[in-house]
Structures are given as structure tokens and as C-alpha cells.
Scaffold this motif. Structure first.
Motif, mmCIF file in Angstrom:
data_model
loop_
_atom_site.group_PDB
_atom_site.id
_atom_site.type_symbol
_atom_site.label_atom_id
_atom_site.label_comp_id
_atom_site.label_asym_id
_atom_site.label_seq_id
_atom_site.Cartn_x
_atom_site.Cartn_y
_atom_site.Cartn_z
ATOM 1 N N LEU A 82 0.844 -1.200 0.000
ATOM 2 C CA LEU A 82 0.000 0.000 0.000
ATOM 3 C C LEU A 82 0.875 1.244 0.000
ATOM 4 O O LEU A 82 1.991 1.247 0.535
ATOM 5 N N ASN A 83 0.329 2.309 -0.596
ATOM 6 C CA ASN A 83 0.954 3.632 -0.530
ATOM 7 C C ASN A 83 -0.130 4.667 -0.304
ATOM 8 O O ASN A 83 -1.199 4.600 -0.937
ATOM 9 N N ALA A 84 0.160 5.637 0.574
ATOM 10 C CA ALA A 84 -0.774 6.734 0.821
ATOM 11 C C ALA A 84 -0.196 8.007 0.232
ATOM 12 O O ALA A 84 0.951 8.369 0.501
ATOM 13 N N ALA A 96 -2.418 -8.493 -10.656
ATOM 14 C CA ALA A 96 -3.749 -8.444 -11.260
ATOM 15 C C ALA A 96 -3.696 -7.660 -12.556
ATOM 16 O O ALA A 96 -2.728 -6.961 -12.849
ATOM 17 N N SER A 97 -4.741 -7.769 -13.319
ATOM 18 C CA SER A 97 -4.829 -7.026 -14.576
ATOM 19 C C SER A 97 -5.297 -5.593 -14.338
ATOM 20 O O SER A 97 -5.229 -4.766 -15.239
ATOM 21 N N LYS A 98 -5.765 -5.327 -13.126
ATOM 22 C CA LYS A 98 -6.203 -3.982 -12.766
ATOM 23 C C LYS A 98 -5.692 -3.648 -11.370
ATOM 24 O O LYS A 98 -5.847 -4.449 -10.448
ATOM 25 N N VAL A 99 -5.080 -2.492 -11.234
ATOM 26 C CA VAL A 99 -4.721 -1.968 -9.919
ATOM 27 C C VAL A 99 -5.026 -0.475 -9.930
ATOM 28 O O VAL A 99 -5.167 0.141 -10.983
ATOM 29 N N GLY A 100 -5.124 0.099 -8.740
ATOM 30 C CA GLY A 100 -5.459 1.521 -8.676
ATOM 31 C C GLY A 100 -5.436 2.026 -7.258
ATOM 32 O O GLY A 100 -4.504 1.748 -6.499
ATOM 33 N N SER A 121 3.296 -5.317 -9.283
ATOM 34 C CA SER A 121 4.002 -4.130 -8.790
ATOM 35 C C SER A 121 4.720 -4.418 -7.472
ATOM 36 O O SER A 121 4.340 -3.944 -6.416
ATOM 37 N N LEU A 122 5.790 -5.208 -7.556
ATOM 38 C CA LEU A 122 6.535 -5.556 -6.348
ATOM 39 C C LEU A 122 7.381 -4.401 -5.839
ATOM 40 O O LEU A 122 7.677 -4.327 -4.655
ATOM 41 N N LEU A 123 7.814 -3.519 -6.725
ATOM 42 C CA LEU A 123 8.777 -2.476 -6.370
ATOM 43 C C LEU A 123 8.191 -1.094 -6.651
ATOM 44 O O LEU A 123 8.785 -0.282 -7.347
ATOM 45 N N THR A 124 7.017 -0.844 -6.136
ATOM 46 C CA THR A 124 6.315 0.402 -6.423
ATOM 47 C C THR A 124 7.040 1.605 -5.815
ATOM 48 O O THR A 124 7.485 1.574 -4.669
ATOM 49 N N ASN A 125 7.170 2.669 -6.616
ATOM 50 C CA ASN A 125 7.788 3.919 -6.175
ATOM 51 C C ASN A 125 6.714 4.978 -5.968
ATOM 52 O O ASN A 125 5.652 4.938 -6.596
ATOM 53 N N GLN A 126 7.015 5.945 -5.106
ATOM 54 C CA GLN A 126 6.079 7.037 -4.853
ATOM 55 C C GLN A 126 6.826 8.363 -4.881
ATOM 56 O O GLN A 126 7.829 8.542 -4.184
ATOM 57 N N VAL A 127 6.314 9.286 -5.671
ATOM 58 C CA VAL A 127 6.868 10.640 -5.726
ATOM 59 C C VAL A 127 5.695 11.607 -5.590
ATOM 60 O O VAL A 127 4.930 11.813 -6.549
ATOM 61 N N GLY A 128 5.516 12.170 -4.398
ATOM 62 C CA GLY A 128 4.372 13.052 -4.162
ATOM 63 C C GLY A 128 3.073 12.295 -4.318
ATOM 64 O O GLY A 128 2.841 11.271 -3.683
ATOM 65 N N ASN A 129 2.220 12.764 -5.228
ATOM 66 C CA ASN A 129 0.934 12.110 -5.479
ATOM 67 C C ASN A 129 1.012 11.060 -6.584
ATOM 68 O O ASN A 129 0.013 10.399 -6.874
ATOM 69 N N GLU A 130 2.179 10.897 -7.186
ATOM 70 C CA GLU A 130 2.305 9.980 -8.318
ATOM 71 C C GLU A 130 2.886 8.642 -7.874
ATOM 72 O O GLU A 130 3.839 8.589 -7.086
ATOM 73 N N ILE A 131 2.308 7.579 -8.388
ATOM 74 C CA ILE A 131 2.751 6.219 -8.112
ATOM 75 C C ILE A 131 3.353 5.635 -9.395
ATOM 76 O O ILE A 131 2.785 5.771 -10.486
ATOM 77 N N ILE A 132 4.498 4.983 -9.224
ATOM 78 C CA ILE A 132 5.164 4.328 -10.356
ATOM 79 C C ILE A 132 5.181 2.833 -10.078
ATOM 80 O O ILE A 132 5.861 2.359 -9.154
ATOM 81 N N LEU A 142 0.318 6.068 -14.465
ATOM 82 C CA LEU A 142 -1.088 6.166 -14.865
ATOM 83 C C LEU A 142 -1.294 7.399 -15.734
ATOM 84 O O LEU A 142 -1.092 8.539 -15.289
ATOM 85 N N ILE A 143 -1.680 7.165 -16.984
ATOM 86 C CA ILE A 143 -1.943 8.245 -17.931
ATOM 87 C C ILE A 143 -3.293 7.989 -18.587
ATOM 88 O O ILE A 143 -3.521 6.940 -19.194
ATOM 89 N N ASN A 144 -4.210 8.957 -18.435
ATOM 90 C CA ASN A 144 -5.542 8.846 -19.041
ATOM 91 C C ASN A 144 -6.221 7.526 -18.677
ATOM 92 O O ASN A 144 -6.764 6.812 -19.523
ATOM 93 N N LYS A 145 -6.147 7.194 -17.372
ATOM 94 C CA LYS A 145 -6.825 6.025 -16.810
ATOM 95 C C LYS A 145 -6.307 4.708 -17.405
ATOM 96 O O LYS A 145 -7.034 3.710 -17.464
ATOM 97 N N ARG A 146 -5.053 4.697 -17.841
ATOM 98 C CA ARG A 146 -4.385 3.488 -18.298
ATOM 99 C C ARG A 146 -2.953 3.493 -17.774
ATOM 100 O O ARG A 146 -2.308 4.538 -17.700
ATOM 101 N N TRP A 147 -2.490 2.294 -17.360
ATOM 102 C CA TRP A 147 -1.106 2.170 -16.923
ATOM 103 C C TRP A 147 -0.224 2.048 -18.165
ATOM 104 O O TRP A 147 -0.329 1.094 -18.923
ATOM 105 N N LYS A 148 0.607 3.052 -18.363
ATOM 106 C CA LYS A 148 1.435 3.108 -19.557
ATOM 107 C C LYS A 148 2.887 2.803 -19.198
ATOM 108 O O LYS A 148 3.435 3.322 -18.241
ATOM 109 N N THR A 149 3.526 1.961 -20.011
ATOM 110 C CA THR A 149 4.929 1.623 -19.790
ATOM 111 C C THR A 149 5.802 2.827 -20.116
ATOM 112 O O THR A 149 5.719 3.391 -21.208
ATOM 113 N N VAL A 150 6.627 3.223 -19.130
ATOM 114 C CA VAL A 150 7.535 4.359 -19.360
ATOM 115 C C VAL A 150 8.974 3.901 -19.548
ATOM 116 O O VAL A 150 9.798 4.657 -20.069
#
Length: 945
Positions: A82-84, A96-100, A121-132, A142-150
């Protein structure tokens, strides 16, 4: 031997379990968790705790658990991490095929831009309000309600890449040996090279913590890289917390601080990334992750036994003699002695801060007594009595030849005037201190305690306070009150006062002349007390009550109970030394710091549920008005206090409520609210929460409808006023016209009465008498004529007159007509006696009488007679008959071209009826249908309204 060791091991584990079970609160499926398999716990920015389990995600406010599952929108229930974020979102990670995230108790789940991709997402990063979302292969945002590979993290050409969210840095690259790190900027230049470090992808946790910190962690060390300065710091767990290896170690940003936790410990990183405030997990709990919340409570996650909470208040409390019934704590000689039921007497070790066995006595024990005059301590039990003098122990028995010798002596001993006094079942013994021979017995049932104060031996009994005087037991009489309470013990407060503790009636202060109760102690069982430094500590069945001396009185300061960390509220005894409080209970002894911090951990108040009938109320919700409406609200607190259920708050619904209402109920409801904009305000201390909502009116309740109705109403009112004015004006005109017509009619009536022929004939008759020199007759008739004319003019301005006046008029008129007709005319007037004072309309009868003469009698050859009858019908109604025996009106009227008199009469009657003052009926009929001269009868029926 092996069995003995096994039993010792089991006993040690049981004792340890007792110890930590007192400190920790364990939450499992029995308490509302969906599973005892807990991955992680975090706290959001509002103060809610969020718990990740293998059977759902849980929100906790200190009282209730709310579980989110696939039913609520999760893709699966196995939530790993979890991340807050500061924007109020709780991001959840799972395979899962969907996370949010969850926000405002609503679940939002998003798919990858690649159809069917599983997000691990075993290694989730957090920068301010953004989750990677990061795993071993890819990083997503998350871009336009889709998880996009960066970035593709997989090995490519012997390199592994990390995506970095930073103003200058774009990525890290690890070489194929995984011992070197290249820091790449936005222009794809290498700005930092780090060699001879383990950057293996096998490190079980790594990631970006903030916009300036990135970390790697393994079982034995952790590394933190400052992305702004590019300075790398490495810390070993052995050096930091004296732990060689720790599985599941991870670093989290919690409540704006970095916390590090792994199996066995949790701590906080300071500015130099050293571990501070470390808490080591009890081995028996087997926790793999720890978390320190905003209130400094510690939460431990396990994979098999749920969640453990160590309240802040209990972190600094030591529990000893766990689950043992400890009755007394006494300072005897130079020792603190604990009396443990059915175990023995334990001595307190000030260095280890623990109790050790001093005298093994598996019996019922009494309070130890130190008699300083004898330099001897007596340890009393149901079985025997041990005296200790100069560390020499021996068994003592009182000898007696008294007939009522009792074996259960030794309940309490005291030294008084050279003798030992002791309590037994039915009284008190006086004992020789050298021979221990009983010298005398004082019978006193229910004796509980003995105390020497100001050279008097006080006796505490179940029926009040007594004293020994002149070898007799007497009652202590107080001037201000009768006191027959059951007394448990007595303590000296000062040279002038004692403290008297009772069984269920509280504590009292007394100088043995008057007595008064300590405030806040009413109806408490005061088991014992400790007095020192102008402070009084009461051990009661509701905790420890502390009093301080101020301005000549002892003032209540605070209560210490289970909410402050005591094993039980029922405290048997209390002892204070240095900065510690020792409290004995039936569950053992708690050693607390004397400075007690507030145990309340109230964080916030919130509206848990809000409904309008079956609809959910959200902020600024709008609803259409309904006749039968119910607004219900459930109020809750974020409170991790031990007594979190004790919750009081204030509320008011504006604008219908002007004053705040205090309540402890979590439910509020309102019925039949009218259309308006409302705001429900909830207040606790300085916290003020507002929920705004609007009830939209029905079409007939809207402002425009009301405006239209008002306009129509005003228009209708204006029309009615206009109509009334017009109608009034028309009526006034009609009235004026009527009055004009009535005046004209009166004039016509007057004219009809003053018929020119009648006037001419009358004057001609008078002239005849003058010519005949019959002055007397002419003068007689001239006078009558003038009176009659005057009467006509007088009545022309009157609307009514009495029958008496009408009779005078008619008689004058008939007398003059007789002058003209001589002996040819006769008349008769008949009046009911009661009618003369009645009134009738003016100018009504005379024209008819005149018609009877002119059209009836005039055409008759012989003598005619006029008969006038006034007949009473009712008190308000009369009938007037005018009868002649002439030829009849029908013959004469047909010969006449017009009959203006008849028309004037009709108009006159019409206006009289319109006036609503009179109701007049008029008709003619043949008077004598069988005679030669049929005659005529004119009838008036006149009713006064």
C-alpha cells in the motif's frame, strides 16, 4: 531431566506470553479482519489505518474495520502493498490485470494500455501524489486512466534500467555484473558512476521514496541515494541495531518520516539515515513488519496471527508478576515487598526493576508489618507468622491461656505503648513483645486495621472508627457527621489529620473531631493508599486517584487506570518511588512512569455514512424534495485510544439549528426537511467538519413558481380592489340615482297627493262659502286645507311616520273632500288599539284613498262611503285596507288614458322594498261582488324589517 527442562521452557514461554499479551492488543478475524495473514499496514493523511491482507484491503478508524474486496471493485483480494498519497488516495498493489486506488471509500481500478497485461508491482515507487508501478521488467505510470509503460527494465545488452521521476535525473543503469550504477540525466548523459556496490536485482526491495531519495535494501544493509546531491549512504543493520540479518526489510515514507522495518524491528531514520527509536519485536509474535503511527503506537504484522498493537502509553510500562494476584506493596525496612496470593512475599530489585522471591509461602497471606520500635518485620499468613530481625528469620507463635484463644491471629500487628496489638477473628490481642504471650483480649467484631495516631490506638472496623481508651474500646464521635462506614485502612496525612479509606464509600480526611470526604472518591472501594510529599495516591476499584495539596485542601488531579496501561482498573495497592509508580492488581504489578502523558489518541472526526432515504449524500449533493424524507448520518472518530468507544461530539444542522447539540450517539437523523441549502457541522474541540447538501424544491415549491403565484395573487388582488372600487362606485352611483329617483318619486307622490283638481275643487268650495257669506264655514275649511297642505310638505322630507300621524293626515284630507262632496261622501276609519304607535312609510295611503273617492264614489249616483282598516298581523307586520262602495276601479281606469298615480305607487313600493327596511305588498280586489256597486278594496301588507 529432559521433561523437567521441557516444562521449564513451556513455563518461560507462558510467562512471556502473559507479559506481551498484557502489553499488546491482538486483532484477528474474531475482531473483524478478513484474514490473519497481514502483509502491511500504513496510515493515510487523515489518520485512518489501512491493512493489506490476502483476503481484502481493510480500513480501520480505531473502532471499526471496513473491508474492501472484489465485491467493491478490487481485481482480486490478495493485496501485497500500500501507498498513501497526500491527495487522499490509498494505492494498492497486487498481481492483477487492474490496480489503482481507493478514495472516499470508492475503489478505482485501471488496466494496462497493453490489453491483458498482468501488473505485478513488487517495487512500487512514490513521488508526491504519483505512483510508479515497478516490477522486474517494466515501470508504469497512470496516464488517461491506463497504466502506460515508461521504461523497459529487463536486461538488454547486459544492462538493467530503473525509471526515475526527478527534475534532472531520468534513469539508472546497472551493468551486467550488477556492481556498478550509472546515473543518467535528462540529456542521456552519465552524471554519476558508482562502482563496487551490490545493485543486484535480487535485492528484495528498492525504489524511489520521494522526489529526491532512492533506496536499496537487503537482509543486512540498506543504501540511500540523494538524487539532488548524488551522495550515496550505506548503513549495516549490525552497526545500526545489532541485528545481523532481517528478512522483508523495507523503507517507507510514513507521516512525512522515513521508517525502516523488517522481521524483528522497526525504527525511524534521522537526517543522516541512522536508525533511531528502534523497537524490537517479541519473538513470540513472529512479526515480519512493524509500523509506528502518528500517535506513536506500534503495529506489528504477522502472516498467521493477525495484527498486534502496542499503545504508546504501554511502551514505557514494565509488567512483572504477570497474572499473579498481588495484594499489598509495602516498604518494610529497606525493601519493597509484594504480597502474592498463594505464592509468597517478593522483594523488589531496584536495579533489574523486577520482583524476586523472598519468602515462599503458598498460603493465604496478610500484609507484612514492620515494627520499627522492635526493629522487626512480621510476615503474616493464614498458616504461620515469620519474624525477620537483622536478616534472621524465625517462626513466631503467640501463647495464651485465655479461654477464647483463636488460632487465626496475626491479621495485623502494631506496636503501642510497649505492647504488640494484633487482630484476630473476633477482636484484638494485647501481646508481650518479649515473650509473645497474650496478655489481654478485646472483643470487637469486624476489626480490619489498627493504627497509632497522636498517641491513640485507632481501630478500623466494619461499623466505623473506634479507639482504645482506658482499656476499653470506644466509638470515635465526629462533631459534623455520624460515621458508621466500613473502614479498610488508615494512613497518616499530617500531624493533625489521618486518611480513612472505606469499603465502597470512598476516602475521608479527619482530625478525629470532624470528618470530610475526598472529592471524586464517592462510593469507591479504597483498597489502600500511599502518602508522600503532599500527594495522596488512592488504590481503588476504579484505578489510582491522585490528589495534590493546594491552599489547605487536597485537590483531585487525575485518574490512572487501564487506559493508561494498568493491567486492571481494580488496584489493590500503590507504591511510589523516585519517578515510578508501582500498582498491584489481580493480574500482576505494573511499573509506570510517574509523569503520565495523555492516553487519548483522538485524531479526527468524520461522517462515516450519510443517506437521504436510500440515496448516499456526498459533498454538495442535490436531492429532490420528498414528502416523507429521512436524513440519517453516522458519525465516527479516528481514535486509537484504549477507550476509543467513549466518543462525545457536538453537531448542528444549519440553518434550522442555531445552537450546538452535544451527544455521544453515533447516529443523527432529521425528518421532513424543507427545500433549502444545508450544512451539517460536526465539532470536537478545534476540529469542525462540514457536509453541505441541497434539497431541490418540487416545481410548486420553486422560487419562480412562488413569484408567478405572487404576481397572479397581486394581480388578482389588484383586480378585486379595482372591481370593489368600481362596484362601490357603481353602487354609490346607483344609490345616488335611487335617491334621485326616490326624491323624484317623493315629489311625484307629493304631486299626486296635491292633485290639481283636488286643490282647485277645494279652493272653489271655500270660495263658494265666501260668496255665500258663510265666513265661518269657509274659514273652517280654509284652516283645514292649509294644515293639510302643510302636512303634505312636512311628510315630503320624511321616510316614515306613525299611524297616529297618518290618521290625522287622512282625516284632514277626507274632511276637505266632504266639503266638496257635501252629503254624498262618508268615511269610517278603524284602527287596532296597539297600532297607533307603529310606523309606516310616508306618502303611501293618501293617493289610494284619493283614487277611491275620485274613481269609486265620484261616479256613484247616491251617497258613498270610504272605510279604512288598520289591522295588526304580527309585531312587525300590519295590513291596511281601503274600501269604497263605488262603481269600482276597473270601469274608471279603462276610461282614463293614463294613471300616473298608479305608476308612482308601484315605483314607490319598488324602492321601499329595495331599501331592505320595508317589505310592502299591494293588491286590489272587488269589495262587494254581489252588490250593484261592486266597490273596490285596496290592500297594503306592510312589514318592518
Amino acid at each position: 531431566m529432559k521433561n523437567k527442562k521441557f516444562h521449564i521452557t513451556i513455563l518461560t514461554l507462558l510467562i512471556w506470553n502473559f507479559c506481551f499479551s498484557q502489553q499488546f492488543t491482538n486483532y484477528t478475524t474474531k475482531d473483524g479482519l478478513p484474514s490473519n495473514h497481514i502483509y502491511k499496514v500504513i496510515q493515510d493523511f487523515k489518520g485512518f489505518l489501512w491493512i493489506a491482507t490476502d483476503k481484502g484491503l481493510v480500513k480501520y478508524d480505531g473502532t471499526d474495520f471496513k473491508t474492501f474486496t472484489t465485491k467493491d471493485g478490487l481485481a482480486n483480494n490478495d493485496i501485497w502493498s500500500l501507498n498513501a498519497t497526500p491527495d487522499g488516495k490509498i494505492w494498492y498493489q497486487s498481481k492483477a490485470s487492474k490496480v489503482g486506488y481507493i478514495k472516499n471509500d470508492s475503489v478505482y481500478a485501471f488496466e494496462s494500455h497493453i490489453k491483458g497485461e498482468i501488473l505485478t508491482s513488487l517495487l512500487t515507487n512514490q513521488v508526491g501524489n504519483e505512483i510508479i508501478l515497478t516490477n522486474g521488467n517494466k515501470s508504469h505510470i497512470l496516464i488517461n486512466k491506463r497504466w502506460k509503460t515508461v521504461i523497459d527494465n529487463a536486461f538488454n545488452n547486459g544492462q538493467y534500467k530503473y525509471y526515475i521521476k526527478h527534475k534532472n535525473i531520468s534513469q539508472f543503469i546497472v551493468n551486467n555484473k550488477q556492481d556498478s550504477l550509472f546515473v543518467i540525466d535528462k540529456n542521456k548523459n552519465i552524471v554519476k558512476y558508482i562502482d563496487n556496490y551490490d545493485f543486484s536485482i535480487k535485492l528484495h526491495k528498492r525504489g524511489q521514496l520521494t522526489d529526491s531519495l532512492f533506496y536499496w535494501v537487503s537482509d543486512d544493509n540498506y543504501k540511500i541515494l540523494n538524487l539532488n546531491t548524488l551522495k550515496l549512504v550505506t548503513r549495516n543493520l549490525k552497526d545500526q541495531i545489532n541485528i545481523n540479518l532481517s528478512q522483508h526489510t523495507r523503507i517507507n515514507l510514513i507521516n512525512n518520516k522515513l521508517q525502516i522495518s523488517g522481521r524483528g524491528f522497526v525504527g525511524v531514520l534521522d537526517d543522516e539515515f541512522h536508525i533511531k527509536n528502534t523497537y524490537y519485536f517479541p519473538e513470540e509474535i513472529d512479526a515480519h513488519f512493524g509500523f509506528i503511527d502518528a500517535s506513536q503506537n506500534i503495529w506489528l504484522c504477522t502472516f498467521s496471527n493477525g495484527l498486534y498493537k502496542l499503545p504508546k502509553v504501554k511502551r514505557h510500562i514494565k509488567y512483572v508478576l504477570n497474572h499473579q494476584k498481588v495484594n499489598y506493596l509495602d516498604f518494610v525496612g529497606n525493601k519493597v515487598i509484594a504480597t502474592v496470593y498463594n505464592k509468597g512475599f517478593y522483594s523488589y530489585d531496584f536495579e533489574s526493576k523486577d520482583f524476586k522471591m523472598f519468602l515462599d509461602k503458598p498460603y493465604f497471606l496478610f500484609q507484612p508489618n514492620h515494627l520499627k520500635e522492635l526493629n522487626t518485620t512480621f510476615y503474616l499468613s493464614k498458616q504461620d507468622m515469620i519474624s525477620v530481625e537483622d536478616n534472621v528469620q524465625k517462626t513466631v507463635k503467640f501463647s495464651t491461656n485465655l479461654k477464647n484463644n483463636k488460632s487465626d491471629i496475626n491479621k495485623k500487628l502494631i506496636y503501642y505503648k510497649g505492647f504488640i496489638y494484633g487482630i484476630h477473628a473476633v477482636g484484638i490481642y494485647k501481646v508481650d513483645p518479649e515473650t509473645y504471650a497474650v496478655l489481654h483480649e478485646y472483643t470487637q467484631q469486624g476489626t480490619n486495621f489498627l493504627y497509632v495516631f497522636n498517641d491513640e490506638l485507632l481501630i478500623a472496623t466494619t461499623n466505623g472508627l473506634k479507639k482504645l481508651k482506658n482499656n476499653r474500646i470506644e466509638d470515635v464521635i465526629f462533631k459534623n457527621a455520624e460515621f458508621d462506614k466500613s473502614i479498610l485502612n488508615i494512613h497518616k496525612i499530617s500531624d493533625a489529620q489521618v486518611l480513612i479509606n472505606t469499603d465502597g464509600f470512598g476516602a475521608y480526611l479527619s482530625d478525629l473531631k470532624t470528618i470530610k470526604q475526598l472529592p471524586k472518591s464517592e462510593f469507591l472501594i479504597v483498597n489502600n493508599a500511599f502518602v508522600a510529599d503532599n500527594n495522596v495516591w488512592l488504590a481503588t476499584n476504579k484505578g489510582i486517584l491522585k490528589y495534590i495539596y493546594s491552599k489547605g485542601n487536597y485537590v483531585f488531579q487525575k485518574t490512572i487506570n487501564s487506559h493508561n496501561g494498568l493491567p486492571s482498573d481494580d488496584v489493590n495497592d500503590v507504591f511510589v518511588y523516585d519517578d515510578k509508580i508501582l500498582a498491584s492488581t489481580n493480574l500482576g504489578v505494573a511499573i509506570l512512569p510517574i509523569i503520565q502523558h495523555d492516553s487519548k489518541q483522538f485524531l479526527d472526526v468524520y461522517i462515516k455514512k450519510a443517506n437521504y432515504n436510500s440515496s448516499v449524500i456526498l459533498e454538495n449533493s442535490t436531492f429532490t424534495y420528498q414528502d416523507k424524507s429521512n436524513f440519517s448520518f453516522e458519525i465516527a472518530a479516528i481514535d486509537y485510544s484504549e477507550n476509543a468507544s467513549d466518543f462525545t461530539y457536538q453537531y448542528k444542522l444549519e440553518p434550522v439549528q442555531k445552537e450546538w447539540i452535544s451527544t455521544s450517539s453515533n447516529a443523527i437523523s432529521f425528518n421532513e426537511l424543507l427545500p433549502d441549502s444545508y450544512q451539517l457541522r460536526i465539532r470536537v474541540n478545534a476540529i469542525d467538519k462540514v457536509l453541505k447538501f441541497t434539497i431541490r424544491p418540487l416545481w410548486w415549491q420553486t422560487s419562480w413558481f412562488k413569484i408567478v403565484v405572487i404576481i397572479i395573487g397581486l394581480s388578482l388582488l389588484i383586480y378585486i380592489i379595482w372591481f370593489l372600487i368600481r362596484w362601490t362606485s357603481k353602487k354609490e352611483k346607483h344609490r345616488i340615482l335611487q335617491e334621485q329617483k326616490f326624491s323624484e318619486l317623493q315629489l311625484k307622490a307629493l304631486r299626486s297627493q296635491m292633485n290639481p283638481h283636488f286643490v282647485f275643487n277645494s279652493l272653489a268650495a271655500i270660495q263658494y262659502y265666501i260668496n255665500e257669506n258663510d265666513f265661518e264655514t269657509s274659514e273652517y275649511y280654509l284652516v283645514k286645507f292649509s294644515k293639510l297642505i302643510r302636512q303634505f310638505f312636512d311628510m315630503s322630507v320624511m321616510s316614515k311616520l306613525s299611524i297616529e300621524e297618518e290618521l290625522r293626515l287622512l282625516k284632514n284630507y277626507l274632511e276637505i273632500e266632504k266639503l266638496r262632496f257635501k252629503d254624498k261622501l262618508a268615511y269610517s276609519i278603524n284602527v287596532d288599539a296597539a297600532l297607533e304607535k307603529r310606523e309606516i312609510p310616508t306618502m303611501l295611503l293618501q293617493p289610494i284613498v284619493e283614487n277611491a273617492i275620485n274613481h269609486g264614489i265620484f261616479n256613484k249616483l247616491d251617497k258613498g262611503i270610504i272605510t279604512i282598516n288598520f289591522i295588526a298581523i304580527s309585531p312587525s307586520e300590519i295590513k291596511v285596507e281601503i274600501i269604497d262602495d263605488g262603481v269600482g276601479f276597473e270601469k274608471t281606469l279603462k276610461k282614463s288614458k293614463s294613471n300616473k298615480s298608479s305608476q308612482v305607487l308601484k315605483d314607490r313600493i319598488h324602492f321601499l322594498n329595495l331599501s331592505k327596511d320595508w317589505e310592502v305588498q299591494y293588491f286590489n280586489e272587488i269589495a262587494f261582488p254581489e252588490a250593484n256597486y261592486v266597490g273596490n278594496k285596496s290592500v297594503f301588507i306592510i312589514k318592518k324589517l
